[in-house]
Design a protein around this motif. Sequence first.
Motif, PDB file in Angstrom:
ATOM      1  N   ARG A 117       0.853  -1.195   0.000  1.00  0.00           N
ATOM      2  CA  ARG A 117       0.000   0.000   0.000  1.00  0.00           C
ATOM      3  C   ARG A 117       0.884   1.238   0.000  1.00  0.00           C
ATOM      4  O   ARG A 117       1.807   1.347   0.808  1.00  0.00           O
ATOM      5  CB  ARG A 117      -0.890   0.004   1.232  1.00  0.00           C
ATOM      6  CG  ARG A 117      -1.863   1.174   1.303  1.00  0.00           C
ATOM      7  CD  ARG A 117      -2.591   1.201   2.635  1.00  0.00           C
ATOM      8  NE  ARG A 117      -3.543   2.313   2.720  1.00  0.00           N
ATOM      9  CZ  ARG A 117      -4.149   2.687   3.848  1.00  0.00           C
ATOM     10  NH1 ARG A 117      -3.892   2.046   4.984  1.00  0.00           N
ATOM     11  NH2 ARG A 117      -5.011   3.698   3.835  1.00  0.00           N
ATOM     12  N   PRO A 118       0.635   2.180  -0.892  1.00  0.00           N
ATOM     13  CA  PRO A 118       1.482   3.375  -0.936  1.00  0.00           C
ATOM     14  C   PRO A 118       1.272   4.258   0.289  1.00  0.00           C
ATOM     15  O   PRO A 118       0.180   4.304   0.868  1.00  0.00           O
ATOM     16  CB  PRO A 118       1.032   4.085  -2.212  1.00  0.00           C
ATOM     17  CG  PRO A 118      -0.364   3.619  -2.442  1.00  0.00           C
ATOM     18  CD  PRO A 118      -0.407   2.205  -1.926  1.00  0.00           C
ATOM     19  N   ALA A 119       2.322   4.960   0.663  1.00  0.00           N
ATOM     20  CA  ALA A 119       2.274   5.902   1.774  1.00  0.00           C
ATOM     21  C   ALA A 119       2.429   7.321   1.243  1.00  0.00           C
ATOM     22  O   ALA A 119       3.191   7.564   0.302  1.00  0.00           O
ATOM     23  CB  ALA A 119       3.373   5.605   2.784  1.00  0.00           C
ATOM     24  N   VAL A 120       1.689   8.246   1.830  1.00  0.00           N
ATOM     25  CA  VAL A 120       1.799   9.672   1.512  1.00  0.00           C
ATOM     26  C   VAL A 120       2.176  10.383   2.797  1.00  0.00           C
ATOM     27  O   VAL A 120       1.416  10.369   3.772  1.00  0.00           O
ATOM     28  CB  VAL A 120       0.484  10.227   0.938  1.00  0.00           C
ATOM     29  CG1 VAL A 120       0.590  11.735   0.720  1.00  0.00           C
ATOM     30  CG2 VAL A 120       0.134   9.525  -0.378  1.00  0.00           C
ATOM     31  N   LEU A 121       3.340  11.016   2.807  1.00  0.00           N
ATOM     32  CA  LEU A 121       3.841  11.691   3.994  1.00  0.00           C
ATOM     33  C   LEU A 121       3.400  13.153   3.995  1.00  0.00           C
ATOM     34  O   LEU A 121       3.272  13.776   2.934  1.00  0.00           O
ATOM     35  CB  LEU A 121       5.371  11.629   4.039  1.00  0.00           C
ATOM     36  CG  LEU A 121       6.034  10.381   4.622  1.00  0.00           C
ATOM     37  CD1 LEU A 121       5.509   9.098   3.992  1.00  0.00           C
ATOM     38  CD2 LEU A 121       7.553  10.454   4.481  1.00  0.00           C
ATOM     39  N   MET A 122       3.187  13.687   5.195  1.00  0.00           N
ATOM     40  CA  MET A 122       2.772  15.082   5.338  1.00  0.00           C
ATOM     41  C   MET A 122       3.144  15.577   6.731  1.00  0.00           C
ATOM     42  O   MET A 122       3.307  14.770   7.657  1.00  0.00           O
ATOM     43  CB  MET A 122       1.265  15.229   5.116  1.00  0.00           C
ATOM     44  CG  MET A 122       0.399  14.459   6.089  1.00  0.00           C
ATOM     45  SD  MET A 122      -1.297  14.212   5.472  1.00  0.00           S
ATOM     46  CE  MET A 122      -1.006  13.053   4.121  1.00  0.00           C
ATOM     47  N   SER A 136      -8.386   9.477  -0.293  1.00  0.00           N
ATOM     48  CA  SER A 136      -9.262   9.306  -1.456  1.00  0.00           C
ATOM     49  C   SER A 136      -8.723   8.288  -2.452  1.00  0.00           C
ATOM     50  O   SER A 136      -9.498   7.670  -3.188  1.00  0.00           O
ATOM     51  CB  SER A 136      -9.474  10.651  -2.166  1.00  0.00           C
ATOM     52  OG  SER A 136     -10.187  11.543  -1.348  1.00  0.00           O
ATOM     53  N   VAL A 137      -7.410   8.118  -2.500  1.00  0.00           N
ATOM     54  CA  VAL A 137      -6.824   7.176  -3.463  1.00  0.00           C
ATOM     55  C   VAL A 137      -6.385   5.883  -2.790  1.00  0.00           C
ATOM     56  O   VAL A 137      -5.697   5.062  -3.401  1.00  0.00           O
ATOM     57  CB  VAL A 137      -5.642   7.813  -4.227  1.00  0.00           C
ATOM     58  CG1 VAL A 137      -6.139   8.968  -5.072  1.00  0.00           C
ATOM     59  CG2 VAL A 137      -4.545   8.282  -3.281  1.00  0.00           C
ATOM     60  N   GLY A 138      -6.781   5.694  -1.550  1.00  0.00           N
ATOM     61  CA  GLY A 138      -6.477   4.454  -0.859  1.00  0.00           C
ATOM     62  C   GLY A 138      -5.070   4.362  -0.323  1.00  0.00           C
ATOM     63  O   GLY A 138      -4.631   3.284   0.102  1.00  0.00           O
ATOM     64  N   ALA A 139      -4.331   5.482  -0.318  1.00  0.00           N
ATOM     65  CA  ALA A 139      -2.988   5.496   0.255  1.00  0.00           C
ATOM     66  C   ALA A 139      -3.061   5.696   1.759  1.00  0.00           C
ATOM     67  O   ALA A 139      -4.084   6.140   2.297  1.00  0.00           O
ATOM     68  CB  ALA A 139      -2.148   6.594  -0.391  1.00  0.00           C
ATOM     69  N   GLU A 140      -1.966   5.391   2.433  1.00  0.00           N
ATOM     70  CA  GLU A 140      -1.900   5.617   3.874  1.00  0.00           C
ATOM     71  C   GLU A 140      -1.305   6.993   4.160  1.00  0.00           C
ATOM     72  O   GLU A 140      -0.157   7.258   3.807  1.00  0.00           O
ATOM     73  CB  GLU A 140      -1.027   4.564   4.551  1.00  0.00           C
ATOM     74  CG  GLU A 140      -0.893   4.793   6.054  1.00  0.00           C
ATOM     75  CD  GLU A 140       0.134   3.908   6.717  1.00  0.00           C
ATOM     76  OE1 GLU A 140       0.365   4.089   7.938  1.00  0.00           O
ATOM     77  OE2 GLU A 140       0.728   3.057   6.036  1.00  0.00           O
ATOM     78  N   PRO A 141      -2.066   7.893   4.789  1.00  0.00           N
ATOM     79  CA  PRO A 141      -1.469   9.173   5.193  1.00  0.00           C
ATOM     80  C   PRO A 141      -0.570   8.953   6.408  1.00  0.00           C
ATOM     81  O   PRO A 141      -0.988   8.350   7.396  1.00  0.00           O
ATOM     82  CB  PRO A 141      -2.682  10.039   5.528  1.00  0.00           C
ATOM     83  CG  PRO A 141      -3.761   9.075   5.888  1.00  0.00           C
ATOM     84  CD  PRO A 141      -3.487   7.802   5.137  1.00  0.00           C
ATOM     85  N   VAL A 142       0.665   9.428   6.309  1.00  0.00           N
ATOM     86  CA  VAL A 142       1.623   9.280   7.401  1.00  0.00           C
ATOM     87  C   VAL A 142       1.969  10.674   7.907  1.00  0.00           C
ATOM     88  O   VAL A 142       2.447  11.523   7.140  1.00  0.00           O
ATOM     89  CB  VAL A 142       2.899   8.545   6.937  1.00  0.00           C
ATOM     90  CG1 VAL A 142       3.919   8.470   8.071  1.00  0.00           C
ATOM     91  CG2 VAL A 142       2.545   7.145   6.437  1.00  0.00           C
TER      92      VAL A 142
END
Length: 395
Positions: A117-122, A136-142
């Motif tokens: 599963r892709p991760a999106v960092l913020m 919204s795109v099924g990624a994991e917010p980190v």
Amino acid sequence: MFPERFSNLPAYAFPRLRALLDVHEAGGPVRHMSIGEPKHPFPAWISDIIAEHAADFGRYPPNEGTPELRGAIAGWVSRRFGVDLAPDTQIMSVNGTREALYNAGMALCPETKGGARPAVLMPNPFYQVYMISAISVGAEPVFVPATAESGHLPDFGAVAEDVLARTVLVYICSPANPQGVVADEAYWEALIALAERHDFQIMADECYSEIYRDTPPPGILSVAQRVGAHPERVVTFHSLSKRSSLPGLRSGFVAGGPESIKRMKQLRAYSGAPIPLPLQAASAALWDDEAHVAQNRALYQAKYDLADRIFGTVPGYMPPQAGMFLWLPVEDGEAATLRLWKETGVRVLPGEYLSKDTASGNPGTGYIRVAIVAPHDETEAGLTLIRDCLYGASG
């Protein structure tokens, strides 16, 4: 019936603020200092340009922006950051940066990375659209802490290697909302190097770049060019809302590598609403003009000095380097916000409403965000009330 990924979303910051405050009477004349809606005058000639092009409301505008608008944006980027972009392939106009920041995830986030599963960092605190784009795109917010210990910028290099291995996008705001700090060239260089090593893209939200105290914040495009980063490594977002005090114009742009912009254009052709042609004409004129930007910036610089004078002796006060917010330390942000409202009528935003709860706590709990967007005298009155109410009259 509804997607499960949206079922546990926290309430958005401003409905949450209304629920906290509006059941109580204001303790004085209402002063709105919770939202970053610029109140400085915008150039009067904008109305004339819109009127001159009013007949064009009868035409469908191009999704990606007129050649004149994209050319004006390219000219501004060249003058401001020393980077030459191809207007036809590296720039797209958008209805403000929020739209583009959301759609970037839709257009650029793969379904998996390395089979995971892709991760999106913020950063944490963060602009809420980063999180909802990832979800919204099924990624994991980190959520990566952006606290006093990290200089109020996230240390993405401290993220676990297994998370970095599946990271696809990193959202970062500089100058930062809410803390008002600036990513310097060394920070950008380190983040770009990390992105090159782990093959992710940087989504650089630079919408506050033209409001600063002394030195213009460095742009990520110029650093990426200097270090020879992959041409698709960086996507940047800018807006006329803050730069030109025109939040209602809903006009900004996204710029990056040709493949990234191609993908965003393709998505926008299906789902985007282009900026009306008269507003595109006005936008082009705004990107071509710097005089009104300098005047706007001077107004904020005077208010930075005002904030320093009023809060300079408050323990933990951090003079903002840029942007339009103060990030003021308090014992409990929600309690301080409610007290301010009930005793003074000043409306601010609890820091925890801009932050995500984590195992180590909420990094915004000990802060309030104060918008210094009103005219000087109004801002001075509001800041004085905040100081006297929360910190004592002496500061």
